[in-house]
Motif scaffolding. Structure first.
Motif, PDB file in Angstrom:
ATOM      1  N   SER A  60      79.923  17.391 -31.092  1.00  0.00           N
ATOM      2  CA  SER A  60      80.876  17.006 -32.144  1.00  0.00           C
ATOM      3  C   SER A  60      80.538  15.642 -32.721  1.00  0.00           C
ATOM      4  CB  SER A  60      82.309  17.027 -31.604  1.00  0.00           C
ATOM      5  OG  SER A  60      82.437  16.210 -30.465  1.00  0.00           O
ATOM      6  N   GLY A  61      79.819  14.818 -31.959  1.00  0.00           N
ATOM      7  CA  GLY A  61      79.416  13.505 -32.463  1.00  0.00           C
ATOM      8  C   GLY A  61      78.457  13.586 -33.634  1.00  0.00           C
ATOM      9  N   TYR A  62      77.830  14.746 -33.801  1.00  0.00           N
ATOM     10  CA  TYR A  62      76.977  14.982 -34.969  1.00  0.00           C
ATOM     11  C   TYR A  62      77.642  15.909 -35.990  1.00  0.00           C
ATOM     12  CZ  TYR A  62      72.850  12.372 -33.651  1.00  0.00           C
ATOM     13  OH  TYR A  62      71.971  11.348 -33.377  1.00  0.00           O
ATOM     14  N   GLY A  63      78.954  16.032 -35.887  1.00  0.00           N
ATOM     15  CA  GLY A  63      79.706  16.761 -36.912  1.00  0.00           C
ATOM     16  C   GLY A  63      79.621  18.269 -36.818  1.00  0.00           C
ATOM     17  N   ILE A  64      79.196  18.802 -35.680  1.00  0.00           N
ATOM     18  CA  ILE A  64      79.085  20.245 -35.512  1.00  0.00           C
ATOM     19  C   ILE A  64      80.431  20.793 -35.061  1.00  0.00           C
ATOM     20  CG2 ILE A  64      77.987  22.096 -34.182  1.00  0.00           C
ATOM     21  CD1 ILE A  64      75.518  20.195 -33.985  1.00  0.00           C
ATOM     22  N   ASN A  65      80.950  21.763 -35.797  1.00  0.00           N
ATOM     23  CA  ASN A  65      82.220  22.399 -35.451  1.00  0.00           C
ATOM     24  C   ASN A  65      81.969  23.429 -34.352  1.00  0.00           C
ATOM     25  OD1 ASN A  65      84.598  23.909 -35.278  1.00  0.00           O
ATOM     26  ND2 ASN A  65      85.041  23.682 -37.465  1.00  0.00           N
ATOM     27  N   LYS A  66      82.407  23.126 -33.152  1.00  0.00           N
ATOM     28  CA  LYS A  66      82.122  23.993 -32.011  1.00  0.00           C
ATOM     29  C   LYS A  66      82.778  25.366 -32.142  1.00  0.00           C
ATOM     30  CE  LYS A  66      83.385  20.484 -29.488  1.00  0.00           C
ATOM     31  NZ  LYS A  66      83.760  19.574 -28.391  1.00  0.00           N
ATOM     32  N   ASP A  67      83.893  25.418 -32.855  1.00  0.00           N
ATOM     33  CA  ASP A  67      84.593  26.699 -33.036  1.00  0.00           C
ATOM     34  C   ASP A  67      83.810  27.663 -33.923  1.00  0.00           C
ATOM     35  OD1 ASP A  67      86.704  25.829 -31.481  1.00  0.00           O
ATOM     36  OD2 ASP A  67      87.802  25.010 -33.198  1.00  0.00           O
ATOM     37  N   GLU A  68      82.875  27.130 -34.693  1.00  0.00           N
ATOM     38  CA  GLU A  68      82.111  27.976 -35.610  1.00  0.00           C
ATOM     39  C   GLU A  68      80.769  28.415 -35.026  1.00  0.00           C
ATOM     40  OE1 GLU A  68      81.761  25.837 -39.266  1.00  0.00           O
ATOM     41  OE2 GLU A  68      83.902  26.007 -39.754  1.00  0.00           O
ATOM     42  N   LEU A  69      80.462  27.983 -33.816  1.00  0.00           N
ATOM     43  CA  LEU A  69      79.183  28.341 -33.211  1.00  0.00           C
ATOM     44  C   LEU A  69      79.236  29.746 -32.616  1.00  0.00           C
ATOM     45  CD1 LEU A  69      78.346  25.016 -31.314  1.00  0.00           C
ATOM     46  CD2 LEU A  69      77.209  25.888 -33.367  1.00  0.00           C
ATOM     47  N   SER A  70      78.259  30.559 -32.959  1.00  0.00           N
ATOM     48  CA  SER A  70      78.162  31.883 -32.360  1.00  0.00           C
ATOM     49  C   SER A  70      77.490  31.833 -30.993  1.00  0.00           C
ATOM     50  CB  SER A  70      77.371  32.822 -33.287  1.00  0.00           C
ATOM     51  OG  SER A  70      78.001  32.940 -34.541  1.00  0.00           O
ATOM     52  N   TYR A  71      76.554  30.886 -30.837  1.00  0.00           N
ATOM     53  CA  TYR A  71      75.817  30.740 -29.585  1.00  0.00           C
ATOM     54  C   TYR A  71      75.649  29.260 -29.273  1.00  0.00           C
ATOM     55  CZ  TYR A  71      74.552  35.584 -30.612  1.00  0.00           C
ATOM     56  OH  TYR A  71      74.602  36.928 -30.905  1.00  0.00           O
ATOM     57  N   ASP A  72      75.558  28.954 -27.986  1.00  0.00           N
ATOM     58  CA  ASP A  72      75.306  27.572 -27.578  1.00  0.00           C
ATOM     59  C   ASP A  72      74.446  27.583 -26.326  1.00  0.00           C
ATOM     60  OD1 ASP A  72      77.097  27.038 -25.069  1.00  0.00           O
ATOM     61  OD2 ASP A  72      78.424  28.079 -26.462  1.00  0.00           O
ATOM     62  N   ILE A  73      74.263  26.425 -25.698  1.00  0.00           N
ATOM     63  CA  ILE A  73      73.367  26.292 -24.561  1.00  0.00           C
ATOM     64  C   ILE A  73      73.737  27.243 -23.417  1.00  0.00           C
ATOM     65  CG2 ILE A  73      74.719  24.355 -23.628  1.00  0.00           C
ATOM     66  CD1 ILE A  73      70.886  24.748 -23.381  1.00  0.00           C
ATOM     67  N   TYR A  74      75.006  27.565 -23.293  1.00  0.00           N
ATOM     68  CA  TYR A  74      75.431  28.518 -22.257  1.00  0.00           C
ATOM     69  C   TYR A  74      74.669  29.835 -22.385  1.00  0.00           C
ATOM     70  CZ  TYR A  74      78.332  32.010 -19.902  1.00  0.00           C
ATOM     71  OH  TYR A  74      78.761  33.053 -19.117  1.00  0.00           O
ATOM     72  N   ASP A  75      74.507  30.315 -23.613  1.00  0.00           N
ATOM     73  CA  ASP A  75      73.856  31.609 -23.838  1.00  0.00           C
ATOM     74  C   ASP A  75      72.387  31.574 -23.440  1.00  0.00           C
ATOM     75  OD1 ASP A  75      76.053  33.223 -25.258  1.00  0.00           O
ATOM     76  OD2 ASP A  75      76.023  31.358 -26.380  1.00  0.00           O
ATOM     77  N   ALA A  76      71.747  30.431 -23.588  1.00  0.00           N
ATOM     78  CA  ALA A  76      70.353  30.310 -23.161  1.00  0.00           C
ATOM     79  C   ALA A  76      70.263  30.244 -21.640  1.00  0.00           C
ATOM     80  CB  ALA A  76      69.718  29.073 -23.782  1.00  0.00           C
ATOM     81  N   ILE A  77      71.178  29.490 -21.016  1.00  0.00           N
ATOM     82  CA  ILE A  77      71.144  29.322 -19.563  1.00  0.00           C
ATOM     83  C   ILE A  77      71.514  30.607 -18.826  1.00  0.00           C
ATOM     84  CG2 ILE A  77      72.270  28.137 -17.614  1.00  0.00           C
ATOM     85  CD1 ILE A  77      72.473  25.647 -19.391  1.00  0.00           C
ATOM     86  N   MET A  78      72.544  31.288 -19.313  1.00  0.00           N
ATOM     87  CA  MET A  78      73.084  32.427 -18.563  1.00  0.00           C
ATOM     88  C   MET A  78      72.699  33.789 -19.125  1.00  0.00           C
ATOM     89  SD  MET A  78      74.510  30.712 -16.190  1.00  0.00           S
ATOM     90  CE  MET A  78      74.758  32.259 -15.343  1.00  0.00           C
ATOM     91  N   ASN A  79      72.362  33.868 -20.420  1.00  0.00           N
ATOM     92  CA  ASN A  79      72.160  35.181 -21.043  1.00  0.00           C
ATOM     93  C   ASN A  79      70.788  35.360 -21.686  1.00  0.00           C
ATOM     94  OD1 ASN A  79      74.833  35.888 -20.361  1.00  0.00           O
ATOM     95  ND2 ASN A  79      75.626  34.944 -22.247  1.00  0.00           N
ATOM     96  N   ASP A  80      69.850  34.458 -21.374  1.00  0.00           N
ATOM     97  CA  ASP A  80      68.484  34.567 -21.893  1.00  0.00           C
ATOM     98  C   ASP A  80      68.393  34.539 -23.412  1.00  0.00           C
ATOM     99  OD1 ASP A  80      67.323  34.747 -19.327  1.00  0.00           O
ATOM    100  OD2 ASP A  80      67.770  36.893 -19.236  1.00  0.00           O
ATOM    101  N   TYR A  81      69.360  33.911 -24.062  1.00  0.00           N
ATOM    102  CA  TYR A  81      69.276  33.762 -25.528  1.00  0.00           C
ATOM    103  C   TYR A  81      68.130  32.805 -25.838  1.00  0.00           C
ATOM    104  CZ  TYR A  81      70.776  33.158 -30.363  1.00  0.00           C
ATOM    105  OH  TYR A  81      70.831  33.152 -31.742  1.00  0.00           O
TER     106      TYR A  81
END
Length: 266
Positions: A60-81
Motif C-alpha cells: 500500500s506504500g506504493y499506492g497498490i489497492n490490495k482489494d483489487e489484486l487477483s493474485y499476490d505473493i501467497y499464490d506463488a508460495i502456496m499455489n505455484d502461480y
C-alpha cells in the motif's frame, strides 16, 4: 509499466538480496523498505521489493489497492502461480514490487506441511533476481516460517531499530535466528547493517539509544539516522514514497543519504 516490458536478464549481475527484518512492530521496517527502495531507484539502481508481510504495508506504500489484486505473493508460495507474473511497476521507474495481502496470513500454518518449506522463496527468486541490483524482502514482525523463508533467500539482513527504550529488545532473537539459519540452511547469510529510525534530535533519549546501539553493533550501524518526521508518516496515506510526496523534507533527504551509504557498502 510492467516487469515484462522492461525485463533484461543480466547473468553476470550479482544482486544484493536483503531481508528487512525486526520482530517488533512499528519500528519503521516497511517504511524503510518503501523509501530506501525508492531512493535507490532514483539513483538508477534497479530494485525489486518482495512484500511477505500479511499487513501489506509496503504494497500500500506504493499506492497498490490490495482489494483489487487477483493474485499476490501467497499464490506463488502456496499455489505455484508464476512469480514473474506478480512483479509490477511502481511510481519510481526502476522500482518493482511483488505485492502481499492479508491472504498471506494463512501461509504460516499451510507452510508447515509443505515440501522444502524453508526454501520456497529462494526458489521463486532464482529466475528473476539477476535482473536487479537489489532485492529487498519486507518481513513480517515475527520469526515464523515466512521470515525463515526470507532468511534462507537473502544474502544479508537489514535491521531497522527505533530510537526508544528497549531498542535492542528482540534483536538478539533475530541474530540467534540468523545464526541458526546460517548454520543449517544458508551459510552465506550475514548482517548487512542496522539503521536507526524515528530519531528525535531534541531528546537525550534518542541520542542515548543511538550510542547504545552503536556500541553493540559497531560499524554495522549506518551513520545515517532516519528522523521522526511528519512527512514520512503522511506519505503512505497517499500511496507514495517520501521522495515523491515531499522530496525536500528531512525524511526524504535522510533516505537518499542512506541509499548512498547502502551503495558504498557494496
Amino acid at each position: 509499466m510492467g516487469y515484462r516490458d522492461v525485463k533484461r536478464h543480466f547473468p553476470d549481475r550479482d544482486p544484493k538480496v536483503i531481508a528487512i527484518i525486526n520482530q517488533k512492530g512499528g519500528v519503521g521496517k516497511s517504511t524503510t523498505a518503501v523509501n530506501l527502495a525508492a531512493a535507490l531507484g532514483e539513483d538508477k539502481k534497479k530494485v525489486l521489493l518482495v512484500d511477505i508481510d500479511p499487513q501489506g504495508n509496503t504494497t500500500s506504500g506504493y499506492g497498490i489497492n490490495k482489494d483489487e489484486l487477483s493474485y499476490d505473493i501467497y499464490d506463488a508460495i502456496m499455489n505455484d502461480y508464476p512469480f514473474e507474473d506478480l512483479i509490477q511497476g511502481t511510481c519510481i521507474p526502476n522500482v518493482f514490487i511483488v505485492p502481499a495481502t492479508i491472504q498471506l496470513a494463512g501461509a504460516e500454518i499451510e507452510l508447515v506441511s509443505a515440501m522444502a518449506r524453508e526454501s520456497i522463496l529462494r526458489s521463486l527468486l532464482e529466475d528473476v533476481k539477476a535482473d536487479f541490483d537489489y532485492v529487498f524482502i519486507d518481513c513480517p514482525p515475527s520469526l515464523g516460517l515466512l521470515t525463515v523463508n526470507a532468511l534462507v533467500a537473502a544474502d544479508s539482513l537489514l535491521i531497522p531499530i527505533q530510537c526508544e527504550y528497549y531498542a535492542l529488545e528482540g534483536v538478539t532473537k533475530i541474530l540467534e535466528s540468523m545464526k541458526m539459519v546460517k548454520s543449517r540452511l544458508n551459510r552465506n547469510l550475514e548482517l548487512f547493517g542496522v539503521v536507526m529510525t524515528m530519531y528525535d534530535s531534541r531528546t537525550s533519549l534518542s541520542r542515548l539509544v543511538v550510542d547504545e546501539v552503536s556500541k553493540y553493533f559497531g560499524n554495522k550501524m549506518f551513520k545515517t539516522v532516519i528522523p521522526r518526521n511528519v512527512k514520512i508518516a503522511e506519505a503512505p496515506s497517499y500511496g507514495l514514497p517520501i521522495i515523491k510526496y515531499a522530496r525536500v523534507s528531512k525524511g526524504s533527504l535522510a533516505y537518499m543519504k542512506l541509499a548512498k551509504e547502502v551503495v558504498r557498502r557494496g
